[in-house]
Design an enzyme around this catalytic site. Structure first.
Site, PDB file in Angstrom:
ATOM      1  N   THR A   9       8.450  17.753 -42.721  1.00  0.00           N
ATOM      2  CA  THR A   9       9.319  16.833 -43.458  1.00  0.00           C
ATOM      3  C   THR A   9      10.324  17.591 -44.327  1.00  0.00           C
ATOM      4  O   THR A   9      11.300  17.015 -44.782  1.00  0.00           O
ATOM      5  CB  THR A   9       8.489  15.919 -44.384  1.00  0.00           C
ATOM      6  OG1 THR A   9       7.736  16.735 -45.291  1.00  0.00           O
ATOM      7  CG2 THR A   9       7.547  15.043 -43.582  1.00  0.00           C
ATOM      8  N   ASP A  64      -6.115  17.287 -54.289  1.00  0.00           N
ATOM      9  CA  ASP A  64      -4.792  17.164 -53.669  1.00  0.00           C
ATOM     10  C   ASP A  64      -3.692  17.645 -54.623  1.00  0.00           C
ATOM     11  O   ASP A  64      -2.583  17.140 -54.625  1.00  0.00           O
ATOM     12  CB  ASP A  64      -4.513  15.723 -53.209  1.00  0.00           C
ATOM     13  CG  ASP A  64      -3.272  15.603 -52.322  1.00  0.00           C
ATOM     14  OD1 ASP A  64      -2.824  16.643 -51.782  1.00  0.00           O
ATOM     15  OD2 ASP A  64      -2.750  14.484 -52.186  1.00  0.00           O
ATOM     16  N   TRP A 108       7.521  15.153 -54.397  1.00  0.00           N
ATOM     17  CA  TRP A 108       8.579  15.877 -53.687  1.00  0.00           C
ATOM     18  C   TRP A 108       9.955  15.689 -54.323  1.00  0.00           C
ATOM     19  O   TRP A 108      10.875  16.470 -54.045  1.00  0.00           O
ATOM     20  CB  TRP A 108       8.652  15.423 -52.219  1.00  0.00           C
ATOM     21  CG  TRP A 108       9.005  13.969 -52.117  1.00  0.00           C
ATOM     22  CD1 TRP A 108       8.130  12.926 -52.069  1.00  0.00           C
ATOM     23  CD2 TRP A 108      10.315  13.394 -52.125  1.00  0.00           C
ATOM     24  NE1 TRP A 108       8.815  11.735 -52.048  1.00  0.00           N
ATOM     25  CE2 TRP A 108      10.159  11.999 -52.076  1.00  0.00           C
ATOM     26  CE3 TRP A 108      11.611  13.925 -52.170  1.00  0.00           C
ATOM     27  CZ2 TRP A 108      11.238  11.117 -52.068  1.00  0.00           C
ATOM     28  CZ3 TRP A 108      12.695  13.049 -52.167  1.00  0.00           C
ATOM     29  CH2 TRP A 108      12.500  11.655 -52.113  1.00  0.00           C
TER      30      TRP A 108
HETATM   31 CA    CA Z   1      -1.480  16.448 -49.906  1.00  0.00          CA
END
Ligand code: CA
Length: 723
Positions: A197, A342, A431
C-alpha cells in the site's frame, strides 16, 4: 456523476460479504493517448534534483516532499492573510468508492496520483485534465489480504519513469509520458498474504519498497530494485527465518550477531514469519547515503503466541538504518521491545536539524510519532536515543527510561485478564503523514485516541484469517445494551497537535470531532493544512493553531495534502475518499451524516471558483430480509465466528461503515442457500468476497447468518443505538 451513482448502486445491490476484497466499483478507464504536449521531458528526475527539492518548492518530487520527508513547502503565495480566499480550481473523479490515501507528485508539468486497487493517474495540474490512466488490473480476490482496505499512498518518480507498488505485491515502472509498463517485478511470495500500500522511494538508481500483511502472517522485509531493470539489488529482512540461518540477504550479518538471539526457537513466528512488515515510512538519508525505514508489528500480535521466550524480537517495531547501496545494517532503535499490541513503528519518519547541541548547535535527528503514543527524537547518524515523551494519554507504560525503553505497566501484556489500553491497535498515530516546520521547529501530528481491550485468544491462532492471537469477540454482547454505541463513540478522540520536539511538549492542539485523522502539510506561508474524515479540509495558523479557512470536500479527507506552483500560481491539492482501516472497521463510530464514499482529486487556488459536486447515494432499505432463527448457543457461535472472520471488513456488532455492505440489510442474510454460496462456495469471489470454507464449517457459516439476522432485528427494533 451519473456513472458514479450507478457504481454505488451496483455496489449496494451486490451485497457482498465478509472479505474486504470487493468493491463493486468500476475499473479505471483504459489509457488513451492524449494530445501532444509542449513539455520536453517527463519525470526527468535524478537524485540531485530530489536532494534539492526544498529549494524548488514549485514541484513535489517525492512522497514526503523532500528526502527529509518534512512535508514542509517553502511556497509563500498562499499565506495566513489570504488563505481565506482559497477556492476550488478543479476536481477529478477517481471513480472509486474505496479508500484513497495518495499524496500527489507534481513534476515537469504533470501530476501523478494513485487510487484504490493501485490505479495510477497522470493529470494536468492546472486544469485536472486526464493525460493517462494505468490500471494494474488486480485480481479482486487479493483484497481479502489487505488488512486496511485496498489503498495506495502514491508513486515515486525518477529518470522518466513512475514507480508504483501494486496491492498484489508487484512493483512496476511506467513510462512517465504514456503510462506504458516499462517493467514489472513480483516482490513477494504471492501464495502468502502480502500486500503493498505504501509509496516507493528512489535514490541513486534504486527503488526501495516494502510490504504489508503482518495481521495475516508474513515475514517482513525491505527491498531495493534496480530502477532501470527491476532486478533485485538487495533485501533486508526484519525477522529471522525459522531456522535462524542465512538468507543470502543483506540482513544476514546482523541477524547472526545480534537479532537471532532476541527470538526463541518455538512459537507461531516459526510458521507465520513473525511479521515486521515495512509498509510505510522509508526515508533516504542523502547525507549518509542510507535508507532509514520503519518496521511494523509482530505476527501474531500476541507475543505469548508468537514467541513464548518473550525476547525483544528484533527488528519488530523498530527504526532501522541500512547502507543504501548494499542494504547492510548500520543502526536500529526499537520503540516497542517484545511487541504484543500491533504497535508498528512504520509511521512517518522525518529527518531534521534541531538545536540540541552545545550553544544552540544543531544535531541531525530522526523523529517519529509511532502507534505506541511516544514522540521519539533519535540521532539520525547513530540511532542513539535523545528524548521521548507521550503525545497522547498512554496507559501501557509509565514513560521511557534513559535508553528510550518503555517502562511497561505489568497488566498491559493482558496475560491474566483483558486490559483496556490506549493507544489501541489503530494507534496514537497511523499512516496519515505528519509534517514538520523547520522555521518554527514544530511537528504537526495527526493524533488519535482509539482504545482497545486486549484479550488473550483462547483458540489456536491459525484458525482465523486475521492471525493476531488477540480475541476480537471478547466482551462483545449478543444484545448490545442501551447506550453502548454512544459510550464507545465517546472513547474516541482525534486532534491535530503542534509538537515541540526540543522541549518534548505540545505547543497547541486542535480537537477534532472524529478519531480517525488526516495527513498534514506545512508551508512557509505560516500554514498547516489538514483534512478530516467528515470532509472538512482546513488551514491553521502554524504558530497558534487558529483555524483560518475550511472547505467541505464532500468525502473523507485523510490523505497527505500537497502544494505546488505553476506560472506563478500556488495550488493546494488533496485526494479524497472514504475508506481505510478505521473506516472499514468502525461503522459504529460514525455519525449518521457520513460523507459519500467518493474518491476525487481536489485542487485549490486563491480565487478558485469551481465547486465540488454533491452525490446523492441511494437509500438503504434498513429492514431485515428474513425471520430470526437459532438458539442462544448458535447465536454465540455466530458472534464469535463473525468477529473472527467478518468484522474487520463489515464492522463490529454487524454495523458497517458503508464502504462494504451492511450485512444486516443484505438479501443474502435472508437466503440460506445464497449465503452458503457466497461464504462457503466463493460465488462472489470475482468481486472480492472469497470462500471462507477453510475457516468455517457449514454450521458456523449458518450460525453467522443467524447472528447477523438477530442483530438486524435488534437494530430494526431500535436496540443498540446503531445507525
Ligand atoms: Ca498492523
Amino acid at each position: 456523476m451519473r456513472k458514479l451513482k450507478t457504481i454505488i448502486a451496483a455496489s449496494a445491490a451486490a451485497a457482498l460479504l465478509a472479505a474486504c476484497g470487493g468493491g463493486g466499483e468500476q475499473a479505471a478507464t483504459t489509457p488513451e493517448p492524449e494530445a501532444e504536449t509542449s513539455a520536453a521531458a517527463f519525470a526527468a528526475v535524478d537524485t540531485a534534483r530530489i536532494s534539492n527539492a526544498a529549494e524548488t518548492p514549485e514541484e513535489w518530487l517525492t512522497y514526503g516532499g523532500t528526502y527529509d520527508e518534512q512535508r514542509h513547502s517553502r511556497l509563500t503565495k498562499i499565506d495566513t492573510d489570504n488563505v481565506d480566499q482559497l477556492g476550488v480550481a478543479w476536481t477529478y473523479d477517481l471513480a472509486t468508492t474505496r479508500g484513497v490515501e495518495s499524496t500527489p507528485i507534481v513534476v515537469d508539468g504533470v501530476m501523478y496520483v494513485t487510487s484504490a486497487w493501485s490505479v495510477v493517474y497522470a493529470l494536468d495540474p492546472v486544469t485536472g485534465e486526464e493525460l493517462w490512466v494505468y490500471d494494474p488490473d488486480v485480481d479482486r480476490a487479493v483484497g481479502v489480504n489487505a488488512c486496511c482496505d485496498v489503498v495506495n499512498r502514491g508513486v515515486a518518480v525518477y529518470d522518466g519513469k513512475i514507480y508504483v507498488g501494486v496491492i498484489d505485491g508487484r512493483l512496476e515502472a511506467l513510462d512517465a509520458e504514456t503510462g506504458d509498463v516499462v517493467w514489472s517485478t513480483i516482490t513477494v511470495d504471492q501464495s502468502k498474504p502480502y500486500t503493498i500500500t505504501g509509496a516507493p522511494r528512489v535514490a541513486n538508481g534504486k527503488v526501495f519498497i516494502g510490504n504489508g500483511g503482518a495481521e495475516l502472517g508474513v515475514r517482513g522485509y525491505l527491498s531495493a530494485y534496480d530502477a532501470d531493470t527491476g532486478k533485485l539489488v538487495w533485501r533486508f529482512y526484519t525477522t529471522p527465518n525459522p531456522n535462524k540461518t542465512a538468507d543470502n540477504a543483506a540482513s544476514d550479518a546482523v541477524f547472526a550477531s545480534v537479532a537471532n538471539d532476541t527470538w526463541g526457537d518455538e512459537g507461531a513466528w516459526t510458521e507465520d514469519g513473525g511479521g515486521g512488515t515495512v509498509w510505510d515510512a522509508i526515508v533516504y538519508d542523502d547525507r549518509n547515503d542510507r535508507v532509514i525505514f520503519g518496521v511494523g508489528n509482530g505476527s501474531p500480535w500476541n507475543q505469548r503466541v508468537r514467541d513464548p521466550s518473550a525476547g525483544d524480537n528484533l527488528f519488530l517495531s523498530s527504526i532501522v538504518a541500512v547502507d543504501a547501496d548494499t542494504g547492510e545494517y548500520v543502526w536500529h532503535f526499537q520503540t516497542t521491545p517484545g511487541e504484543t499490541w500491533d504497535y508498528t513503528a512504520t509511521q512517518t519518519i522525518i529527518l531534521a536539524d534541531l538545536p540540541l547541541g552545545e550553544d544552540g548547535a544543531t544535531r541531525r535527528v530522526a523523529m517519529q510519532a509511532p502507534k505506541n503514543g511516544f514522540y521519539y527524537v533519535i540521532d539520525a547518524d547513530t540511532g542513539e536515543f535523545i528524548s521521548g515523551e507521550a503525545f497522547v494519554p498512554v496507559n501501557w507504560a509509565t514513560g521511557l527510561d534513559e535508553n528510550g525503553r518503555p517502562m511497561e505497566v505489568e497488566e498491559a501484556r493482558y496475560a491474566d485478564a483483558p486490559y483496556l489500553q490506549t493507544p489501541g491497535p489503530l494507534g496514537a498515530h497511523n499512516w496519515q503523514p505528519m509534517a514538520f516546520n523547520p522555521d518554527l521547529n514544530l511537528a504537526y501530528i495527526p493524533a488519535q485516541e482509539i482504545p482497545q481491550a486486549y484479550t488473550d485468544d483462547p483458540l489456536t491462532p491459525d484458525s482465523v484469517r486475521w492471525n493476531t492471537g488477540v480475541d476480537f469477540a471478547a466482551g462483545l454482547p449478543l444484545d448490545p445494551p442501551e447506550g453502548l454505541i454512544e459510550a464507545l463513540r465517546a472513547t474516541l478522540k482525534g486532534r491535530l497537535i503542534a509538537w515541540d520536539p526540543v522541549a518534548q511538549e505540545a505547543r497547541w492542539s486542535v480537537e477534532h470531532n472524529n478519531a480517525w485523522n488526516g495527513g498534514v502539510l506545512s508551508t512557509a506561508g505560516g500554514l498547516v493544512f489538514q483534512g478530516r474524515l467528515d470532509g472538512t479540509f482546513a488551514a491553521y495558523d502554524a504558530a497558534t493553531g487558529e483555524r483560518l479557512w475550511s472547505y467541505d470536500v464532500k468525502s473523507g479527507a485523510a490523505s497527505g495534502p500537497g502544494t505546488f506552483e505553476i506560472d506563478g500560481e500556488q495550488y493546494v491539492t488533496i485526494t479524497t475518499g472514504f475508506g481505510s482501516a478505521f473506516t472499514l472497521a468502525a461503522g459504529y463510530a460514525l455519525e449518521e451524516t457520513v460523507p459519500p464514499m467518493v474518491g476525487r482529486v481536489v485542487t485549490f487556488k486563491l480565487g478558485g471558483n469551481g465547486f465540488i459536486e454533491t452525490v446523492d447515494l441511494p437509500e438503504i432499505d434498513r429492514t431485515p430480509k428474513g425471520e430470526p432463527f437459532g438458539d442462544e448457543e448458535t447465536l454465540q457461535v455466530g458472534l464469535v465466528q463473525y468477529s473472527r472472520n467478518c468484522m474487520v471488513c463489515h464492522g463490529p456488532l454487524v454495523i458497517s461503515s458503508g464502504v462494504l455492505p451492511d450485512l444486516r440489510w443484505s438479501d443474502y442474510a435472508g437466503n440460506a442457500e445464497a449465503w452458503a454460496g457466497a461464504v462457503m462456495d466463493g460465488n462472489l469471489s470475482s468481486i472480492g468476497m472469497v470462500s471462507f470454507s477453510d475457516q468455517l464449517t457449514n454450521e458456523e457459516s449458518e450460525a453467522i447468518r443467524a447472528y447477523v439476522l438477530d442483530q438486524a432485528h435488534l437494530a430494526a427494533d431500535g436496540a443498540g443505538g446503531s445507525p
